[in-house]
Design a protein around this motif. Structure first.
Motif, PDB file in Angstrom:
ATOM      1  N   LYS A 150      23.608  23.470  56.454  1.00  0.00           N
ATOM      2  CA  LYS A 150      24.703  24.404  57.336  1.00  0.00           C
ATOM      3  C   LYS A 150      23.842  23.939  58.947  1.00  0.00           C
ATOM      4  CE  LYS A 150      24.501  29.640  57.943  1.00  0.00           C
ATOM      5  NZ  LYS A 150      24.523  30.868  57.809  1.00  0.00           N
ATOM      6  N   VAL A 151      25.507  24.427  59.698  1.00  0.00           N
ATOM      7  CA  VAL A 151      24.645  24.379  61.176  1.00  0.00           C
ATOM      8  C   VAL A 151      23.824  25.134  61.929  1.00  0.00           C
ATOM      9  CG1 VAL A 151      25.569  23.138  63.032  1.00  0.00           C
ATOM     10  CG2 VAL A 151      26.851  22.304  60.888  1.00  0.00           C
ATOM     11  N   ASP A 152      22.908  25.021  61.825  1.00  0.00           N
ATOM     12  CA  ASP A 152      22.309  25.231  63.078  1.00  0.00           C
ATOM     13  C   ASP A 152      22.394  25.492  64.648  1.00  0.00           C
ATOM     14  OD1 ASP A 152      21.150  27.603  61.177  1.00  0.00           O
ATOM     15  OD2 ASP A 152      19.181  25.715  60.773  1.00  0.00           O
ATOM     16  N   PHE A 153      23.783  26.600  65.181  1.00  0.00           N
ATOM     17  CA  PHE A 153      23.696  25.679  66.696  1.00  0.00           C
ATOM     18  C   PHE A 153      22.470  26.258  67.671  1.00  0.00           C
ATOM     19  CE2 PHE A 153      28.046  26.380  64.625  1.00  0.00           C
ATOM     20  CZ  PHE A 153      28.918  24.427  65.401  1.00  0.00           C
ATOM     21  N   TYR A 154      21.994  25.401  68.618  1.00  0.00           N
ATOM     22  CA  TYR A 154      21.472  26.040  69.207  1.00  0.00           C
ATOM     23  C   TYR A 154      22.142  25.354  71.235  1.00  0.00           C
ATOM     24  CZ  TYR A 154      19.545  21.152  68.992  1.00  0.00           C
ATOM     25  OH  TYR A 154      19.816  19.824  69.007  1.00  0.00           O
TER      26      TYR A 154
ATOM     27  N   LYS B 110      32.712  28.619  66.822  1.00  0.00           N
ATOM     28  CA  LYS B 110      32.127  28.182  66.273  1.00  0.00           C
ATOM     29  C   LYS B 110      31.320  28.733  65.740  1.00  0.00           C
ATOM     30  CE  LYS B 110      28.834  27.374  70.043  1.00  0.00           C
ATOM     31  NZ  LYS B 110      27.764  28.743  69.992  1.00  0.00           N
ATOM     32  N   ASP B 111      31.043  30.164  66.056  1.00  0.00           N
ATOM     33  CA  ASP B 111      29.932  31.443  65.611  1.00  0.00           C
ATOM     34  C   ASP B 111      30.824  31.920  64.156  1.00  0.00           C
ATOM     35  OD1 ASP B 111      27.653  30.641  66.261  1.00  0.00           O
ATOM     36  OD2 ASP B 111      28.193  31.223  67.998  1.00  0.00           O
ATOM     37  N   GLY B 115      28.512  31.107  58.881  1.00  0.00           N
ATOM     38  CA  GLY B 115      28.193  30.050  59.006  1.00  0.00           C
ATOM     39  C   GLY B 115      28.871  28.878  58.626  1.00  0.00           C
ATOM     40  N   ALA B 145      17.633  24.532  50.784  1.00  0.00           N
ATOM     41  CA  ALA B 145      16.935  25.600  52.033  1.00  0.00           C
ATOM     42  C   ALA B 145      17.584  26.741  51.610  1.00  0.00           C
ATOM     43  CB  ALA B 145      18.418  25.120  52.971  1.00  0.00           C
ATOM     44  N   SER B 148      22.258  31.377  50.808  1.00  0.00           N
ATOM     45  CA  SER B 148      22.374  32.748  51.811  1.00  0.00           C
ATOM     46  C   SER B 148      23.357  33.513  50.629  1.00  0.00           C
ATOM     47  CB  SER B 148      22.402  32.219  53.395  1.00  0.00           C
ATOM     48  OG  SER B 148      23.765  33.632  53.602  1.00  0.00           O
TER      49      SER B 148
END
Lengths: 161, 365, 200
Positions: A150-154, B110-111, B115, B145, B148
């Motif tokens: 999963k991509v964690d955008f910052y 994007k969001d 996700g 990980a 979710s």
């Protein structure tokens, strides 16, 4: 979405369809050998006669336009099915994707035993529950591996705030 | 016209023996197992299931082995096999919204809730051949990980909440669903039949048509609203049991294209959509299908129909690679009599020509 | 009635279906000839052995079935067909691939059934009519493809005007209705190409 119709079989009315469906869902996801091994641990099982000899066929798989609209035919899948009756009268049905007729028969047997007062508890605790736990562990492992991608955008902050 | 020609039996038998031997290849090389094909050539298996229109990994793997890796031949084998089995009925429509996600991306937001999940993808690889794979390899364990439980609504559902995108067409639960494997195609065809046709269609054909729309032949301004891949549960309303029985789960790839918006004097403008759905992890197929599905809606949406991808009859009549290969490859069959008559006609025309030629020359002089 | 009391299907579905298919093919190829069905199955009342075998061999999920009042009444035939063949039942005879007729004396008008289309003449209803006597009773002289010259067969048909009604096949061709008469385990086929010989 899942429609549940009135039971055609007298004994079946005693056991909620949802419990049978839940057990079938676990069994359909397992290999025949795994089901057979668990059933083998139960010792002697009641005699049964086949109502429908295990057979292979097709089910047309349907999707929905846009994922949520009218149905359309996507393509077929191989399916095996069987039906049997215990000496005590309970009728069990077995359906599964694939061409494993033995598995269809084993699922039908479990479904019939699940409706039999004398065997329901053993099937639930010694067959369905451990198989469900194995499936759940595999599902969780896959979900964890997927979650790691999963991509964690910052956001890069530029200049002075 | 074809004529029965006798005398080839021994040659044919021996050709088949030679084929079997050639298929096996050098005996010093270990033979492929179906598990190896299913596990390690999984995307080829997915394609054969999609276009063979039969979800059965083991059979698709067998077909690939038998066809020596010729996927269209394998698809042909699978189609032939499916004709030997009776049909029990049709499943309840699968719920892709409840998919156990293994990959899910959106190029429009994007969001997104749940996700962006990359999953096992070729994207971001450098497309450099990896010499390590030439030998045996033992890749690292996948990273892990916290799993979710967050819901992963479809991106189109999010747009729909604000009325920014058209609704999917709906039909009553018991409305008949067109099936081109039972009823021959008639044009114009409804969306259900078009989608069934595209789901079985040759990936290369759809890819080229989808590409052509991007290059201007029936442009429809697409965004990949969402692509998701994962497992969905299948339920079948079993007549004998009297309730919907679970059959197990299947892997599907779904593509929701968000396209050119449309409005009128009476309706506020909103995005239109194209839809793709395919067995297994078949991303290119699902995306191309969604582009062509949208292109085929041109006349419904009041657009000019002038590009090949918008021409329903052209697309649907030529999309099936089993039909196509059958007609192209039938040219290999003996056409001796046909050709003899052509030859006869040509000789006669040439004789006529040569007889007339001196006179023509005289006339010219 | 629960599924536990359901009559049996074929013990060996593949071999039995092949054998029945061969029999009905022979019957269609030789109109008017009496053929005997060998395969055995359960017979929910009022289905005869021959009709039950034809149903198991020919009906499936893609062939809608219409039952006349006699066949539909007890509900047993419908349940048996559903379980063993998976064929959908229809109340609209013009949508049926096959019709099971238990009361031949109350046969509905033929044009209420599917007669096929010019493009697909095969999309017509095949009538399976149970009768009380094949091989005895009134004599009928038949001619048409599959019959050398003419043939005679005897039957006591409860649909007294059956052949008058089937005369419409001559004008409909290539559309039309195919009929299979059943008496216990014996069958006679009257395909759409078969005509009654007029006069003496």
């Amino acid at each position: 979405m899942k429609t549940v119709q009135a039971e055609s079989s007298d004994q079946a009315a005693k056991l909620p369809v949802a419990r049978r469906q839940a057990a079938m869902a676990v069994l359909a996801a397992c290999e025949a050998a795994a089901i057979d091994a668990r059933l083998g641990d139960l010792g002697a099982l009641p005699a049964f006669t086949m109502l429908r000899e295990p057979e292979q066929g097709l089910v047309m798989l349907r999707g929905r336009v846009g994922g949520d609209g009218a149905a359309f035919n996507l393509g077929e899948a191989t399916v095996s099915r069987a039906a049997l009756r215990l000496a005590s009268g309970e009728v069990g049905f077995g359906y599964t994707l694939g061409r494993d007729r033995t598995k269809a028969r084993l699922i039908a047997l479990c479904d019939a035993l699940l409706q039999s007062a004398g065997h329901a508890a053993a099937i639930e605790t010694q067959v369905i529950a451990p198989l469900r736990a194995e499936l759940e562990a595999r599902r969780l492992e896959k979900a964890r591996q997927t979650a790691a991608t999963k991509v964690d955008f910052y956001t890069l902050v530029r200049g002075e705030g | 016209m074809y004529v029965a020609v006798k005398g080839g039996e021994r040659a044919i038998d021996n050709a088949h023996r030679l084929l079997a031997d050639t298929r096996r290849g050098d005996r010093a090389v270990p033979e492929l197992t179906l598990d190896q094909i299913s596990e390690q050539l999984a995307l080829g298996v997915d394609r054969v299931m999609s276009e063979g229109s039969l979800y059965d990994r083991e059979l698709a793997a067998l077909a690939i082995k038998q066809a020596r890796g010729d996927l269209i031949e394998a698809i042909f084998l699978v189609r032939a096999f499916r004709a030997t089995l009776p049909r029990f009925g049709a499943s309840e429509p699968v719920d892709t919204g409840a998919m156990a996600i293994q990959r899910r991306i959106s190029s429009t937001f994007k969001d997104i809730p749940g996700g962006q999940i990359l999953g096992p993808t070729f994207d971001y690889t450098h497309r450099l051949l990896d010499p390590q794979l030439a030998g045996s390899c033992d890749p690292a364990e996948p990273a892990s990980a916290e799993a979710s439980d967050a819901p992963t609504p479809r991106v189109t559902d999010i747009l729909r909440q604000d009325g920014l995108i058209e609704d999917s067409p709906v039909a009553a639960d018991d409305a008949p669903v067109g099936d081109l494997t039972r009823e021959p195609l008639n044009f114009p065809a409804d969306r259900d039949l078009r989608l069934q046709n595209l789901a079985r269609a040759d990936e290369g054909f759809l890819l080229a048509l989808g590409y052509s729309t991007q290059r201007g032949y029936g442009r429809n301004h697409p965004f990949a609203g969402e692509i998701r891949f994962g497992e969905v549960d299948v339920y079948f309303e079993a007549e004998d049991a009297g309730f919907a029985v679970p059959l197990g789960s299947i892997a599907l790839t779904e593509c929701q294209m968000v396209n050119q918006f449309k409005g009128s004097a009476t309706e506020a403008p909103r995005f239109t959509r194209g839809y793709g759905l395919a067995f297994g992890q078949s991303e290119r197929k699902a995306m191309s299908m969604a582009l062509v599905d949208r292109a085929l809606r041109a006349s419904e949406l009041g657009e000019d129909v002038k590009a090949p991808a918008q021409d329903e009859e052209f697309v649907m009549s030529h999309s099936d690679n089993v039909q196509a290969t059958g007609f192209v490859e039938h040219l290999k069959l003996p056409h001796y009599v046909d050709f003899q008559s052509e030859l006869g006609l040509l000789r006669k025309l040439r004789a006529d020509f040569e007889q007339a030629a001196p006179q023509m020359q005289e006339a010219a002089e | 009635m629960s599924i536990t009391e359901l009559a049996a299907g074929f013990a060996d579905p593949v071999l039995a279906s092949q054998s029945v298919f061969r029999t009905i093919m022979d019957a269609m190829a030789r109109p008017g000839s009496i053929q005997r069905i060998a395969a055995a199955s359960g017979t929910p009342s009022p289905l005869m052995r021959g009709s039950a075998a034809l149903a198991l061999a020919l009906f499936d999920h893609d062939t809608p079935i219409w039952l006349d009042k006699t066949m539909a009444e007890a509900g047993e035939v419908a349940r048996w067909l559903k379980f063993h063949t998976g064929a959908p039942l229809t109340s609209d005879p013009s949508a049926a691939s096959f019709a099971l007729i238990g009361a031949a004396d109350a046969l509905p008008s033929l044009d209420s059934f599917a007669l096929g289309t010019a493009e697909y003449p095969d999309r017509s209803t095949t009538l399976i009519i149970q009768v009380a006597g094949l091989g005895a009773g009134e004599a009928f002289r038949l001619q048409g493809p599959g019959i050398k010259g003419e043939t005679q067969f005897q039957a006591s048909l409860q649909t007294a005007d059956l052949f008058d009604r089937l005369a419409v096949n001559a004008t409909l061709f290539p559309r039309g209705i195919d009929v299979v008469l059943v008496d216990d385990d014996r069958i006679v086929a009257i395909p759409r190409t078969t005509r009654l010989v007029e006069g003496d």
